[in-house]
Write an enzyme that holds these catalytic residues in place. Structure first.
Site, PDB file in Angstrom:
ATOM      1  N   LYS A   1      -7.382   8.308  -1.160  1.00 21.21           N
ATOM      2  CA  LYS A   1      -8.652   8.764  -0.583  1.00 21.21           C
ATOM      3  C   LYS A   1      -9.140  10.077  -1.191  1.00 21.21           C
ATOM      4  CE  LYS A   1      -7.980   6.524   3.944  1.00 21.21           C
ATOM      5  NZ  LYS A   1      -6.622   5.969   3.807  1.00 21.21           N
TER       6      LYS A   1
ATOM      7  N   ARG B   1       1.545  -2.159  11.216  1.00 21.68           N
ATOM      8  CA  ARG B   1       2.425  -2.152  12.378  1.00 21.68           C
ATOM      9  C   ARG B   1       2.676  -3.520  13.022  1.00 21.68           C
ATOM     10  NH1 ARG B   1      -0.361   3.180  14.833  1.00 21.68           N
ATOM     11  NH2 ARG B   1      -1.980   2.373  13.444  1.00 21.68           N
TER      12      ARG B   1
ATOM     13  N   LYS C   1       0.838  -1.201   0.000  1.00 24.91           N
ATOM     14  CA  LYS C   1       0.000   0.000   0.000  1.00 24.91           C
ATOM     15  C   LYS C   1       0.872   1.250   0.000  1.00 24.91           C
ATOM     16  CE  LYS C   1      -2.271   1.672   3.727  1.00 24.91           C
ATOM     17  NZ  LYS C   1      -2.120   3.146   3.804  1.00 24.91           N
TER      18      LYS C   1
ATOM     19  N   ASP D   1      -3.567   4.325  -1.979  1.00 27.74           N
ATOM     20  CA  ASP D   1      -4.580   4.750  -1.017  1.00 27.74           C
ATOM     21  C   ASP D   1      -4.511   6.264  -0.817  1.00 27.74           C
ATOM     22  OD1 ASP D   1      -6.569   4.615   0.899  1.00 27.74           O
ATOM     23  OD2 ASP D   1      -5.195   4.091   2.523  1.00 27.74           O
TER      24      ASP D   1
ATOM     25  N   THR E   1     -11.396   3.642  10.091  1.00 32.75           N
ATOM     26  CA  THR E   1     -11.332   2.726  11.236  1.00 32.75           C
ATOM     27  C   THR E   1     -10.878   3.407  12.518  1.00 32.75           C
ATOM     28  OG1 THR E   1      -9.123   2.016  10.520  1.00 32.75           O
ATOM     29  CG2 THR E   1     -10.994   0.663   9.841  1.00 32.75           C
TER      30      THR E   1
ATOM     31  N   ASP F   1     -13.436  15.205  -3.337  1.00 32.18           N
ATOM     32  CA  ASP F   1     -13.540  16.552  -3.899  1.00 32.18           C
ATOM     33  C   ASP F   1     -14.772  16.612  -4.792  1.00 32.18           C
ATOM     34  OD1 ASP F   1     -12.736  19.207  -4.810  1.00 32.18           O
ATOM     35  OD2 ASP F   1     -10.691  18.629  -4.263  1.00 32.18           O
TER      36      ASP F   1
END
Length: 240
Positions: free
Chosen positions: A63, A217, A34, A61, A125, A66
């Site tokens: 996002k 992580r 990603k 990614d 999330t 607009d």
């Protein structure tokens, strides 16, 4: 998705091209990476070129959120990169979603490439039901809102959605088997949750209907990242 490992997307959450390449070389067994805002703003498409040269799959990614014309323009540009997945916010609305899908399909066809699959962001999330209601003043329950946004995107031809693993079972049931569902915020039992509020284990998320899991992580901050990646693959192998 040929193997269990193909369902795991590992974020390159680093600020520079050399740091990103170092991770890709450190974890050659990872097939899907990603690229998010931090790295893309830092490196531009150079990181995408590096990943494609190594025959990796790419989840871009960014996002997008607009007005329809701006989102469409961004999608036309993205279509030339040859990535696999691209995100935009479902909350941008049906006109923006439709414009994005049309633009990315037409631009990819014009350049002779397969169009990236667009994924609609439902509810981040890091948000909780409390923050949705009190801070954002959205007066419906969080799972219902996530489902509404996913259905809104599906109705405009968007290929899938990004959702919390806690909403994935409902989205899978309502949106059907061919709607791509990608779950960030997935955490093994043996890893810290960090800032993720609505999470499940990898095996639970896949059993609930997730196509892909974004896990960062627990792998990249482990003392042995390769061993952590393999441990997650082994856990998934019991349910896939």
């Amino acid at each position: 998705m040929n193997t269990v490992a193909d369902r795991l997307i590992v974020p390159l959450d680093v600020p520079s091209l050399p740091a990103a390449i170092a991770w890709v070389e450190r974890l050659p067994q990872v097939s899907f990476w990603k690229v998010g805002l931090e790295l893309f703003v830092s490196t531009g498409p150079a990181i995408l070129t590096e990943l494609k040269q190594r025959q990796k799959h790419i989840f871009l990614d960014l996002k997008f959120h607009d007005i329809p014309n701006t989102v469409a323009g961004a999608c036309r540009a993205v279509a030339t990169y040859g990535v696999d997945l691209v995100t935009l916010h479902a909350a941008a609305g049906p006109a923006a979603l439709k414009a994005a899908q049309t633009a990315i399909s037409e631009a990819a066809t014009a350049t002779g490439q397969a169009p990236p699959q667009l994924l609609a962001i439902t509810v981040l999330t890091s948000l909780t039901a409390r923050s949705l209601a009190l801070d954002l003043k959205i007066p419906i329950e969080l799972p219902e809102y996530a489902l509404h946004l996913a259905r809104l995107a599906q109705q405009q031809g968007i290929a899938g959605a990004v959702c919390s693993p806690q909403e994935v079972a409902q989205l899978r049931e309502i949106c059907g088997p061919h709607f791509r569902l990608v779950c960030p915020g997935v955490r093994p039992d043996w890893a810290a949750k960090g800032d993720q509020k609505r999470t499940l284990t990898p095996a639970m998320a896949v059993k609930a209907g997730a196509d892909y899991l974004v896990i960062g992580r627990p792998i990249t901050q482990a003392s042995d990242p390769a061993a952590a990646f393999q441990r997650i693959c082994d856990e998934l192998a019991t349910v896939v």
